[in-house]
Write a protein that holds these residues in place. Structure first.
Motif, PDB file in Angstrom:
ATOM      1  N   UNK A   6       0.844  -1.184   0.000  1.00 52.00           N
ATOM      2  CA  UNK A   6       0.000   0.000   0.000  1.00 52.00           C
ATOM      3  C   UNK A   6       0.884   1.240   0.000  1.00 52.00           C
ATOM      4  N   UNK A   7       0.545   2.183  -0.868  1.00 52.87           N
ATOM      5  CA  UNK A   7       1.335   3.408  -0.980  1.00 52.87           C
ATOM      6  C   UNK A   7       1.124   4.274   0.251  1.00 52.87           C
ATOM      7  N   UNK A   8       2.236   4.745   0.822  1.00 55.62           N
ATOM      8  CA  UNK A   8       2.186   5.700   1.925  1.00 55.62           C
ATOM      9  C   UNK A   8       3.132   6.847   1.636  1.00 55.62           C
ATOM     10  N   UNK A   9       2.666   8.054   1.918  1.00 49.98           N
ATOM     11  CA  UNK A   9       3.470   9.258   1.769  1.00 49.98           C
ATOM     12  C   UNK A   9       3.485   9.968   3.114  1.00 49.98           C
ATOM     13  N   UNK A  10       4.670  10.259   3.630  1.00 47.71           N
ATOM     14  CA  UNK A  10       4.796  10.893   4.942  1.00 47.71           C
ATOM     15  C   UNK A  10       5.641  12.155   4.822  1.00 47.71           C
ATOM     16  N   UNK A  11       4.999  13.304   5.049  1.00 42.39           N
ATOM     17  CA  UNK A  11       5.690  14.583   4.966  1.00 42.39           C
ATOM     18  C   UNK A  11       6.310  14.954   6.311  1.00 42.39           C
ATOM     19  N   UNK A  12       7.364  15.756   6.240  1.00 43.89           N
ATOM     20  CA  UNK A  12       7.992  16.309   7.433  1.00 43.89           C
ATOM     21  C   UNK A  12       8.718  17.588   7.062  1.00 43.89           C
ATOM     22  N   UNK A  13       9.111  18.349   8.084  1.00 45.57           N
ATOM     23  CA  UNK A  13       9.919  19.530   7.847  1.00 45.57           C
ATOM     24  C   UNK A  13       9.194  20.850   7.959  1.00 45.57           C
ATOM     25  N   UNK A  14       7.899  20.819   8.185  1.00 44.58           N
ATOM     26  CA  UNK A  14       7.171  22.074   8.335  1.00 44.58           C
ATOM     27  C   UNK A  14       7.486  22.756   9.654  1.00 44.58           C
ATOM     28  N   UNK A  15       6.961  23.973   9.800  1.00 45.04           N
ATOM     29  CA  UNK A  15       7.185  24.706  11.037  1.00 45.04           C
ATOM     30  C   UNK A  15       6.887  26.175  10.882  1.00 45.04           C
ATOM     31  N   UNK A  16       7.314  26.928  11.887  1.00 46.31           N
ATOM     32  CA  UNK A  16       7.139  28.378  11.895  1.00 46.31           C
ATOM     33  C   UNK A  16       8.448  29.036  11.478  1.00 46.31           C
ATOM     34  N   UNK A  17       8.363  29.950  10.523  1.00 42.38           N
ATOM     35  CA  UNK A  17       9.557  30.636  10.034  1.00 42.38           C
ATOM     36  C   UNK A  17       9.202  32.099   9.779  1.00 42.38           C
ATOM     37  N   UNK A  18      10.192  32.962   9.937  1.00 42.06           N
ATOM     38  CA  UNK A  18       9.974  34.386   9.684  1.00 42.06           C
ATOM     39  C   UNK A  18       9.987  34.675   8.189  1.00 42.06           C
ATOM     40  N   UNK A  19       9.329  35.740   7.775  1.00 44.17           N
ATOM     41  CA  UNK A  19       9.391  36.131   6.361  1.00 44.17           C
ATOM     42  C   UNK A  19      10.840  36.279   5.910  1.00 44.17           C
ATOM     43  N   UNK A  20      11.111  35.766   4.710  1.00 42.22           N
ATOM     44  CA  UNK A  20      12.464  35.771   4.186  1.00 42.22           C
ATOM     45  C   UNK A  20      13.271  34.538   4.542  1.00 42.22           C
ATOM     46  N   UNK A  66       1.984  30.600   3.776  1.00 42.02           N
ATOM     47  CA  UNK A  66       1.415  29.866   4.895  1.00 42.02           C
ATOM     48  C   UNK A  66       0.306  28.936   4.424  1.00 42.02           C
ATOM     49  N   UNK A  67       0.445  27.646   4.736  1.00 49.91           N
ATOM     50  CA  UNK A  67      -0.511  26.641   4.282  1.00 49.91           C
ATOM     51  C   UNK A  67      -0.112  25.285   4.842  1.00 49.91           C
ATOM     52  N   UNK A  68      -0.992  24.326   4.651  1.00 47.52           N
ATOM     53  CA  UNK A  68      -0.612  22.923   4.845  1.00 47.52           C
ATOM     54  C   UNK A  68      -0.089  22.417   3.507  1.00 47.52           C
ATOM     55  N   UNK A  69       1.074  21.817   3.543  1.00 47.79           N
ATOM     56  CA  UNK A  69       1.723  21.325   2.326  1.00 47.79           C
ATOM     57  C   UNK A  69       1.578  19.802   2.260  1.00 47.79           C
ATOM     58  N   UNK A  70       1.121  19.339   1.103  1.00 47.74           N
ATOM     59  CA  UNK A  70       0.843  17.921   0.891  1.00 47.74           C
ATOM     60  C   UNK A  70       1.720  17.357  -0.222  1.00 47.74           C
ATOM     61  N   UNK A  71       2.186  16.151   0.004  1.00 40.53           N
ATOM     62  CA  UNK A  71       2.890  15.376  -1.003  1.00 40.53           C
ATOM     63  C   UNK A  71       1.869  14.567  -1.801  1.00 40.53           C
ATOM     64  N   UNK A  72       2.161  14.343  -3.062  1.00 39.14           N
ATOM     65  CA  UNK A  72       1.178  13.718  -3.960  1.00 39.14           C
ATOM     66  C   UNK A  72       1.866  12.846  -4.996  1.00 39.14           C
ATOM     67  N   UNK A  73       1.203  11.737  -5.315  1.00 41.47           N
ATOM     68  CA  UNK A  73       1.580  10.968  -6.483  1.00 41.47           C
ATOM     69  C   UNK A  73       0.330  10.267  -6.998  1.00 41.47           C
ATOM     70  N   UNK A 126      -2.711   9.518  -4.595  1.00 41.95           N
ATOM     71  CA  UNK A 126      -2.307   9.327  -3.209  1.00 41.95           C
ATOM     72  C   UNK A 126      -1.857  10.652  -2.611  1.00 41.95           C
ATOM     73  N   UNK A 127      -2.206  10.855  -1.351  1.00 43.23           N
ATOM     74  CA  UNK A 127      -1.837  12.061  -0.622  1.00 43.23           C
ATOM     75  C   UNK A 127      -1.218  11.693   0.718  1.00 43.23           C
ATOM     76  N   UNK A 128      -0.273  12.515   1.157  1.00 38.75           N
ATOM     77  CA  UNK A 128       0.208  12.404   2.517  1.00 38.75           C
ATOM     78  C   UNK A 128      -0.733  13.122   3.464  1.00 38.75           C
ATOM     79  N   UNK A 129      -0.344  13.140   4.750  1.00 36.19           N
ATOM     80  CA  UNK A 129      -1.205  13.739   5.765  1.00 36.19           C
ATOM     81  C   UNK A 129      -1.020  15.256   5.848  1.00 36.19           C
ATOM     82  N   UNK A 130       0.041  15.750   5.249  1.00 39.81           N
ATOM     83  CA  UNK A 130       0.296  17.187   5.234  1.00 39.81           C
ATOM     84  C   UNK A 130       1.217  17.634   6.349  1.00 39.81           C
ATOM     85  N   UNK A 131       1.894  18.752   6.109  1.00 40.31           N
ATOM     86  CA  UNK A 131       2.743  19.369   7.125  1.00 40.31           C
ATOM     87  C   UNK A 131       2.495  20.880   7.088  1.00 40.31           C
ATOM     88  N   UNK A 132       2.331  21.473   8.255  1.00 37.82           N
ATOM     89  CA  UNK A 132       1.979  22.877   8.351  1.00 37.82           C
ATOM     90  C   UNK A 132       3.212  23.760   8.187  1.00 37.82           C
TER      91      UNK A 132
END
Length: 115
Positions: A1-15, A90-97, A104-110
Motif C-alpha cells: 500500500x502506498x504511503x506518503x509521509x511529509x515532514x519539515x514544516x514549522x514556523x519561520x519568519x518572512x524571508x 502559509x498553508x498545509x503542504x501535501x505530497x502527492x503521487x 495518493x496524498x500524505x497527511x500534510x505538514x503545516x
C-alpha cells in the motif's frame, strides 16, 4: 500500500527558508512523478511543484525562483526547498503521487510564515 509521509514544516519568519521532505513507501518510487500541493485556510488546494520520474520540474508562478523540488530515488524521498518565504506561503503542504487508477496524498505538514 502506498504511503506518503511529509515532514519539515514549522514556523519561520518572512524571508526565511524551510525544506520539506516526503518519504514514500509501497511503490516503485523511481517510476512515479511526484508533486507538492498546498492548501491555505479558506482556499482550495493548489499545485506548488511537480517532478517527473526523469527529473523534469514544473512550478506554480507564485513560487518560481524561490522553491525547488528535487528527488532522491535511493531514499524514496522527494524534497521541497523553500527560500524567501512570504506570509502568503502559509498553508498545509501535501505530497502527492498518482497511479493510473488512483491518487495518493500524505497527511500534510503545516508551514507558517510569520514575524
Amino acid at each position: 500500500q502506498v504511503q506518503l509521509v511529509e515532514s519539515g514544516g514549522g514556523l519561520v519568519q518572512p524571508g526565511g527558508s524551510l525544506r520539506l521532505s516526503c518519504a514514500a513507501s509501497g511503490m516503485l518510487f523511481s517510476l512515479y512523478a511526484m508533486g507538492w500541493y498546498r492548501q491555505a485556510p479558506g482556499k482550495q488546494r493548489e499545485l506548488v511543484a511537480t517532478i517527473t520520474n526523469g527529473g523534469n520540474t514544473n512550478y506554480a508562478d507564485s513560487v518560481k525562483g524561490r522553491f525547488t523540488i528535487s528527488r532522491d530515488n535511493a531514499k524514496n524521498t522527494v524534497y521541497l526547498q523553500m527560500n524567501s518565504l512570504k506570509p502568503e506561503d502559509t498553508a498545509i503542504y501535501y505530497c502527492n503521487t498518482a497511479s493510473p487508477v488512483r491518487t495518493y496524498w500524505g497527511q500534510g505538514t503545516q508551514v507558517t510564515v510569520s514575524s
